[in-house]
Write an enzyme that holds these catalytic residues in place. Structure first.
Site, PDB file in Angstrom:
ATOM      1  N   ALA A  34      -3.718 -29.347 -17.299  1.00 36.57           N
ATOM      2  CA  ALA A  34      -3.889 -30.110 -17.473  1.00 36.57           C
ATOM      3  C   ALA A  34      -4.747 -31.760 -17.878  1.00 36.57           C
ATOM      4  O   ALA A  34      -3.972 -32.012 -18.575  1.00 36.57           O
ATOM      5  CB  ALA A  34      -5.523 -29.608 -17.725  1.00 36.57           C
ATOM      6  N   ASP A  35      -4.740 -32.812 -16.695  1.00 38.11           N
ATOM      7  CA  ASP A  35      -4.622 -33.972 -16.938  1.00 38.11           C
ATOM      8  C   ASP A  35      -5.881 -33.791 -17.660  1.00 38.11           C
ATOM      9  O   ASP A  35      -7.503 -33.330 -17.041  1.00 38.11           O
ATOM     10  CB  ASP A  35      -3.920 -34.598 -15.908  1.00 38.11           C
TER      11      ASP A  35
END
Lengths: 82, 317
Positions: A34-35
């Site tokens: 997840a960014d």
């Protein structure tokens, strides 16, 4: 808190296409790829549900799901009690 | 037509950005909205003669720096020029926007303010590269997404097909940039992406290509992650400047075809897969590049780029 975490977990799991059961308070965003865009998306989805606007802390760079959820829940609790 | 210009973004902002926007209204019959710190803009505008009915200013106090986390900065700095410009496009107060500022911030603003098209996780940037056939090869992504997943590269391919259709080629040959032509070549991302592209119905996937084949007539759309694409693009720019220097030293003049490799002539590149026209310009854009970035924005509006992408996506997804 359990209810809030369960909802956050459901939202994030759908976004990241992972099994919600694999997400715990200790899960790191790196583990699930997840960014920052994914994290902000999850926060905005929670804002829609609770009809609030969570503040952005420029000094905090969240790496662990549980730490972020705890901070968001704490803010929510404070404004509901205010 | 009304184009919003983020005058605070870029290495030479606001001076060169304002110069490019003024040149645009001097030569074209359309409106410009300059977004940024009003007093700075007004002071700079005293240098120019222009039709003031074609220019308006919207004050935006904040600027997102290159080293800020784009996604959080977009939420924290509600009065940043790129945020205000994106809201104007979203609310149809402007038809398009251009910015020479942080690409990450522009992408985050596009995602959270303009919104993504159905089936698109991350909007990529497309660049048109001249090839030996006299046409252009589309390279996607040239810098919006440094880390990509295979399914996102597949989405880039679908968007590339849609954008090629907008450029007059409804059945483009799509290739994956790799370090070898064989299916088994490349890193895990390349191998996984190859498999997805091969299986995608309606996509004319022609396999892997190597970097040296970018300028040939092997394909029309080339897919890669934004990290690779940006390095490819900047290497091309550097190589073109180096060749230009060598040729000038040798012959005393530069052949006109070098104009095709000059990024200031290209101006900017659109973010694909978002519900609005958002043109990303080079950070080191000067007047001419800004002018051409506005030209690209105007073309995307006139030729209904967003609508055509939505229609193409609807056919495939």
């Amino acid at each position: 808190m359990e209810e809030f975490f369960a909802l956050a977990r459901k939202i994030l799991a759908e976004q990241m296409d992972v099994d919600p059961e694999t997400l715990t308070m200790e899960t790191t965003f790196e583990e699930i790829d997840a960014d920052s865009i994914d994290i902000v998306e999850m926060i905005m989805a929670l804002e829609d549900v609770y009809d609030v606007e969570f503040p952005e802390d420029e000094k905090k760079d969240y790496a662990i799901l549980g730490v972020l959820i705890t901070d968001l829940y704490e803010y929510l609790r404070q404004i509901k009690n205010a | 037509m009304r184009i919003a210009v983020d005058v605070m973004g870029g290495d030479y902002a606001p001076v060169e950005v304002i110069a490019g926007a003024i040149k645009w209204i001097q030569e074209n019959d359309s409106q410009i909205v300059m977004i940024g710190q009003e007093e700075l803009i007004k002071e700079e505008l005293t240098k120019y003669c222009y039709d003031s009915s074609r220019l308006s200013i919207v004050n935006a106090r904040e600027v997102i720096a290159m080293d800020e986390s784009p996604a959080t900065a977009i939420r924290r700095k509600r009065d940043a020029s790129i945020v205000v410009a994106s809201k104007m496009v979203k609310e149809k107060q402007a038809d398009a926007l251009i910015s020479c500022g942080s690409t990450g911030a522009q992408m985050a603003a596009a995602i959270f303010i303009l919104g993504r098209m159905d089936g698109v996780e991350r909007p990529p940037i497309v660049a048109a590269i001249p090839n030996t056939s006299g046409k252009k090869t589309l390279l996607i992504d040239v810098g919006a997404n440094v880390d990509c997943k295979a399914k996102q590269l597949l989405q880039f391919a679908i968007l590339g097909k849609a954008y090629a259709s907008f450029s007059g080629n409804p059945n483009p040959r799509v290739a994956l940039l790799n370090n070898g032509e064989e299916e088994s070549k490349g890193n895990n991302l390349s191998i996984e992406t190859h498999a997805l592209l091969k299986e995608q119905p309606g996509l004319n996937f022609v396999g892997n290509i190597e970097g040296r084949e970018l300028f040939g007539n092997h394909c029309d759309v080339v897919i890669c992650d934004g990290f690779t694409g940006n390095i490819v693009l900047k290497t091309m720019e550097g190589m073109a400047m180096f060749m230009a220097r060598l040729i000038t030293m040798e012959t005393g003049q530069l052949p006109s075809f070098f104009n095709q490799l000059d990024y200031s002539k290209a101006g900017g590149a659109p973010l694909l897969g978002v519900n609005g026209v958002s043109i990303v310009c080079h950070g080191s854009s000067r007047q001419e590049a800004v002018f051409n970035g506005i030209r690209i924005a105007a073309e995307c509006v006139t030729r209904q780029m967003v609508k055509l992408q939505q229609e193409e996506l609807a056919k495939i997804i």
